[in-house]
Design a protein around this motif. Structure first.
Motif, PDB file in Angstrom:
ATOM      1  N   ARG A  17       0.825  -1.204   0.000  1.00  0.00           N
ATOM      2  CA  ARG A  17       0.000   0.000   0.000  1.00  0.00           C
ATOM      3  C   ARG A  17       0.860   1.256   0.000  1.00  0.00           C
ATOM      4  N   LEU A  52       0.703  10.627   7.020  1.00  0.00           N
ATOM      5  CA  LEU A  52       0.114   9.298   7.282  1.00  0.00           C
ATOM      6  C   LEU A  52       1.182   8.285   7.694  1.00  0.00           C
ATOM      7  N   VAL A  55       2.046   9.014  11.322  1.00  0.00           N
ATOM      8  CA  VAL A  55       0.960   8.549  12.195  1.00  0.00           C
ATOM      9  C   VAL A  55       0.951   7.018  12.281  1.00  0.00           C
ATOM     10  N   ASP A  56       1.178   6.370  11.129  1.00  0.00           N
ATOM     11  CA  ASP A  56       1.200   4.902  11.098  1.00  0.00           C
ATOM     12  C   ASP A  56       2.332   4.356  11.963  1.00  0.00           C
ATOM     13  N   ARG A 150       0.154  -4.806  10.967  1.00  0.00           N
ATOM     14  CA  ARG A 150      -0.190  -3.573  10.227  1.00  0.00           C
ATOM     15  C   ARG A 150      -1.400  -2.916  10.872  1.00  0.00           C
ATOM     16  N   SER A 151      -1.362  -1.590  10.946  1.00  0.00           N
ATOM     17  CA  SER A 151      -2.486  -0.830  11.480  1.00  0.00           C
ATOM     18  C   SER A 151      -3.557  -0.676  10.382  1.00  0.00           C
ATOM     19  N   ILE A 153      -4.204   1.898   8.757  1.00  0.00           N
ATOM     20  CA  ILE A 153      -3.639   2.712   7.675  1.00  0.00           C
ATOM     21  C   ILE A 153      -2.905   1.813   6.682  1.00  0.00           C
ATOM     22  N   LEU A 155       0.311   1.419   5.753  1.00  0.00           N
ATOM     23  CA  LEU A 155       1.465   1.823   4.943  1.00  0.00           C
ATOM     24  C   LEU A 155       2.759   1.161   5.427  1.00  0.00           C
TER      25      LEU A 155
END
Length: 448
Positions: A17, A52, A55-56, A150-151, A153, A155
């Motif tokens: 992603r 992002l 934040v991730d 992985r969250s 989001i 990424l």
């Protein structure tokens, strides 16, 4: 501090992603050269992606022990069987995660795709089950468990490492042994293809004198006991017990041949383990002898509860040798160890009649003192060749040679029968069932 930074980088991975989002930003910057009206949209998109990502990363690393994983494995694995293992995983993040799990299984399996995907809500835990089928006995070393979280989001991906190195022994097929044991106890062996053998005649082992009831055999009436008690009394008989059953395993080079990933030696070991257990359930004594260019392990026949564990431990260590079988050493061992008439089940393999004739003098001498059962293998690969149509000269030649070898196997059976020696010609897959059938037949016909 430096160690923490290194730990951060080594456990941080970019996802698909992330690369898709980066490609989209690149496309926006490319179009901005041709379409000036896009203005600062490409720059805004880039900085949004950077935000992002930060934040991730913060969401993934804000909790130090955010994921817990542990392998659930048995104390030992069963050879040639599907062994159930599991991975317990727990999500300690305050949000839902997508997890990819790698279990570092032993190199003997030659698998590089042991990858599991799952989704866990906050505080949720799961047990992921999978199975492994080993085809060799020995020690198998498991490595670490690695979880890639992985969250939402998505990424970045954070790797969590769980050191769980352990070594599990792979024993002969004790799962198969237990399966046959349960069926024998519940009298359901016929579900595995075990035939019900009609007992001929009457067993000779006396059990007790009891009162005669309608349906008892009049020929078993004890007239002396009847005169003393003033009523008809009859002798009660039971199956003969404490008969000795020895499994003799040839571990020379002829047993190295593989079928479906398992060597003939392992097929013989698995069948010996099941046969010994069934013999013990029938109140007989089970023993074991292994031989190659010299006599290997010798375990005298016994019917104690610990006997099957002793047999299992001995079979676990046996390996194929690369020399010819020393039949003279085997004959000497049998004469010295086996003092009473016993059933000797000799697991070996003969591919030609001359190979049998080299052993035949010793087999005949053994058969004079014991009931000898020679178990050898049908070559299933050659059988497939003989069943295929021949379309050219080469295939005709190959098919003719294959049929010659198959015919030699049948000649070996006849040669053994002509010398008063029992034999079994079986495919490796059906070896256990065929051997147990023969044992029950010989016991029912009071051949031992």
């Amino acid at each position: 501090m430096k160690k923490l930074i290194n730990l951060f980088y080594t456990n941080l991975f970019l996802t698909g992603r992330f690369f898709l989002a980066l490609s989209a930003c690149s496309v926006f910057f490319l179009f901005a050269f041709f379409f000036p009206w896009l203005g600062i949209i490409p720059e805004l998109t880039f900085w949004l992606l950077v935000l992002l990502i930060l934040v991730d990363a913060l969401m993934l690393y804000r909790v130090r022990t955010a994921v817990f994983a542990k392998r659930h494995a048995p104390e030992r694995l069963s050879n040639s069987d599907d062994n159930e293992l599991g991975i317990y995983i727990e999500n300690r993040y305050p949000f839902t995660i997508s997890a990819g799990i790698i279990d570092e299984i032993p190199v003997q399996f030659q698998k590089r795709d042991v990858w599991f995907k799952t989704t866990l809500k906050a505080g949720e835990h799961k047990l992921i089950s999978y199975s492994l089928r080993p085809v060799k006995r020995g020690e198998y070393e498991f490595g670490s468990i690695r979880v890639f979280a992985r969250s939402p989001i998505g990424l970045l991906s954070r790797r969590h490492n769980f050191e769980q190195a352990e070594t599990l022994p792979v024993y002969p097929s004790f799962l198969q042994m237990r399966k046959y044991e349960l069926m024998a106890i519940s009298n359901r062996l016929n579900e595995f293809g075990i035939k019900k053998i009609r007992r001929l005649g009457q067993s000779r082992e006396f059990e007790q004198i009891k009162t005669y009831v309608a349906g008892d055999d009049p020929r078993s009436i004890n007239w002396k006991a009847s005169a003393r008690h003033g009523t008809l009394m009859t002798n009660s008989y039971t199956d003969e017990k404490s008969q000795q059953v020895y499994c003799i395993i040839d571990k020379s080079r002829v047993m190295k041949m593989p079928f479906e990933g398992l060597s003939l030696l392992d097929y013989a070991i698995n069948a010996s383990l099941v046969l010994s257990n069934v013999a013990l359930l029938k109140q007989d004594k089970a023993g074991l002898i292994t031989v190659a260019e010299k006599t290997g392990s010798v375990l005298q026949a016994d019917r104690k509860h610990a006997q099957i564990n002793k047999i299992l431990e001995v079979l676990y260590k046996e390996k194929t040798r690369y020399l010819e079988t020393n039949m003279e050493a085997l004959y000497s061992t049998i004469r010295n160890v086996v003092k009473q008439r016993s059933l000797l089940v000799f697991f070996t393999n003969y591919e030609s009649l001359p190979a049998l004739q080299r052993h035949l003098p010793f087999l005949k001498r053994i058969a004079r003192h014991h009931l000898l059962l020679v178990v050898f293998f049908e070559n299933t690969e050659l059988k497939h060749v003989t069943e295929q149509p021949a379309n050219d000269v080469e295939s005709i030649y190959v098919k003719t040679i294959a049929e010659k070898f198959a015919y030699d196997k049948r000649l070996i059976v006849k040669e053994l029968a002509a010398n008063g020696i029992q034999s079994i010609l079986s495919t490796p897959k059906n070896l256990t069932v065929t051997t147990i059938n023969k044992y029950l037949e010989l016991k029912a016909r009071q051949k031992i």
